[in-house]
Each structure stands twice: as structure tokens, then as C-alpha cells.
Design an enzyme around this catalytic site. Structure first.
Site, PDB file in Angstrom:
ATOM      1  N   LYS A 123       0.839  -1.208   0.000  1.00  0.00           N
ATOM      2  CA  LYS A 123       0.000   0.000   0.000  1.00  0.00           C
ATOM      3  C   LYS A 123       0.871   1.253   0.000  1.00  0.00           C
ATOM      4  CE  LYS A 123      -1.418   2.406   3.255  1.00  0.00           C
ATOM      5  NZ  LYS A 123      -1.803   2.874   4.566  1.00  0.00           N
ATOM      6  N   ASP A 141      -6.297   0.984   1.155  1.00  0.00           N
ATOM      7  CA  ASP A 141      -6.241   0.996   2.610  1.00  0.00           C
ATOM      8  C   ASP A 141      -7.603   0.552   3.154  1.00  0.00           C
ATOM      9  OD1 ASP A 141      -7.965   3.089   2.251  1.00  0.00           O
ATOM     10  OD2 ASP A 141      -6.860   4.492   3.507  1.00  0.00           O
TER      11      ASP A 141
END
Ligand code: SF4
Length: 210
Positions: A123, A141
């Protein structure tokens, strides 16, 4: 693609100013700010990094910093102990493995290299690629995972599957804005607890049984 593009058009109208809310002046600062952003708000990270970047303006200074000094600077954030260790180690790795010799803050621009840095997962790497290098990527996320399911774009809690599905559903040229508008939607309207469904333009088709 028609459904996803309709959703994106509505999101763009809802959040015309959706963008990265972390404050940074260069790619090193972006990398540190994103590394500090887990389990806290961007607002709190921005307060902390103002002081942190004054004390340690490049990876060189941060690599030489003491644990206690850095910890004291960022201790108001969640997970401060592990974040302190990670950003010092990450700076050391930037200096030792990626310094080009002519840049004070050389940060690699591939996902594979970024993910070798301490504390940098997929991420964070995707945020650096997209935000820092303008290389198309979608960072998933907790907000994006939740709203992608509620909006019926995906049916999965696996962040990798969500990322790959969103990449198929949207044009590569839209990935940056898809990321930011979904993020804003999750942060400011379709929150985890108490989503504001009464003012949600998607409530007729929402997948959430609430
Ligand atoms: S109706 Fe509520 S839960 Fe569903 S997408 Fe909108 S804000 Fe989120």
C-alpha cells in the site's frame, strides 16, 4: 465499466478537491509521512512531520538520529515505537542501497525496490508510485477496501484482490483520482462507524445491510 464510471463521476462531484492530505516537499518527506500514517490521521502526521523534517531534512540526518530523539518527536502518533525503528532503518537503507551520489534523498521508483524498505508494504509503495512518481497505481487501505465493497465494486476483503479489481474496472489514467475520491468518500461520508447514509448519493444501490 459503465457502473464504475458512473460511480467515479459522482465521486468527483462530491469531492472535487480530493487529493493527498499529507504535507511534503520532496519524495523523501512523502515516504516518511506515508510511513507514519498507519493508524492515525493525516492531520496528526502533518503536525509531527513539521518538526521532524526540520530536524532531519534528508535521509542522511535521519539515518544518524538517535532512537530516543526520533521517538520523542513522533510519540503522539500510534505505533510510535515501531515507526521510529522503521524510519531510521529506512533512511539507512536509502543511504546504503539507493543513494545515487548526486541526490540528498534518493528514493527508488519501482514497487519491488520500495518494498525492500523497512516498514514499506504494498500500500505504501503504491502511494509513493502514484503520488510521488505519477506512476499509475491504486493503494488500497481500510477506507478503500470498505467503500469498494459497499459500493458493489468488489466483493472481497483481500486488499490485493480489491486493488486488482479496481485496476480492471477503471482506466489507468483515472487510477489516481479513483484512489483519492474513494479515500475521501470513506474518510468523510461512508465512514466505518456511522456512515452518513442520509446524504449519500449511492444509498439506493448500497450493498451494506444497514
Ligand atoms: S448508503 Fe451509507 S453505507 Fe452505503 S455507500 Fe452510502 S454512506 Fe456508505
Amino acid at each position: 465499466m459503465e457502473k464504475s464510471n458512473n460511480i467515479l463521476n459522482t465521486l468527483r462531484k462530491l469531492f472535487p478537491d480530493a487529493k493527498c492530505e499529507l504535507e511534503y516537499h520532496n519524495i523523501y518527506e512523502l515516504l516518511i509521512a506515508v510511513s507514519l500514517s498507519a493508524q492515525t490521521t493525516d492531520k496528526r502526521v502533518n503536525i509531527v512531520t513539521k518538526q521532524l523534517f526540520k530536524l532531519y531534512p534528508t535521509p542522511y540526518e535521519l539515518s544518524k538520529a538517535s532512537y530516543d530523539d526520533v521517538y520523542n518527536c513522533i510519540k503522539s502518533l500510534g505505533l510510535a515505537q515501531i515507526k521510529t525503528k522503521n524510519i531510521i532503518a529506512l533512511s539507512n537503507k536509502l543511504i546504503n542501497d539507493f543513494s545515487s551520489g548526486n541526490s540528498e534523498y534518493y528514493v527508488p521508483n519501482t514497487r519491488e525496490e520500495l518494498m525492500t524498505l523497512p516498514g514499506v508494504g504494498r500500500k505504501t509503495a503504491n502511494v509513493i508510485l502514484s503520488e510521488g512518481f505519477k506512476i499509475p497505481a491504486i493503494a488500497v487501505d481500510t477506507h478503500i477496501a470498505r467503500v469498494s465493497n459497499r459500493l458493489g465494486l468488489v466483493k472481497s476483503n483481500d486488499v490485493y484482490i480489491i486493488e486488482q479489481t479496481l485496476m480492471k474496472l477503471f482506466d489507468e489514467s483515472d487510477w489516481y483520482i479513483v484512489h483519492h475520491t474513494l479515500l475521501f468518500f470513506g474518510r468523510y461520508l461512508c465512514k466505518a462507524k456511522n456512515p452518513e447514509c442520509n446524504r449519500c448519493p449511492f444509498k439506493e444501490n448500497c450493498e451494506e445491510n444497514i
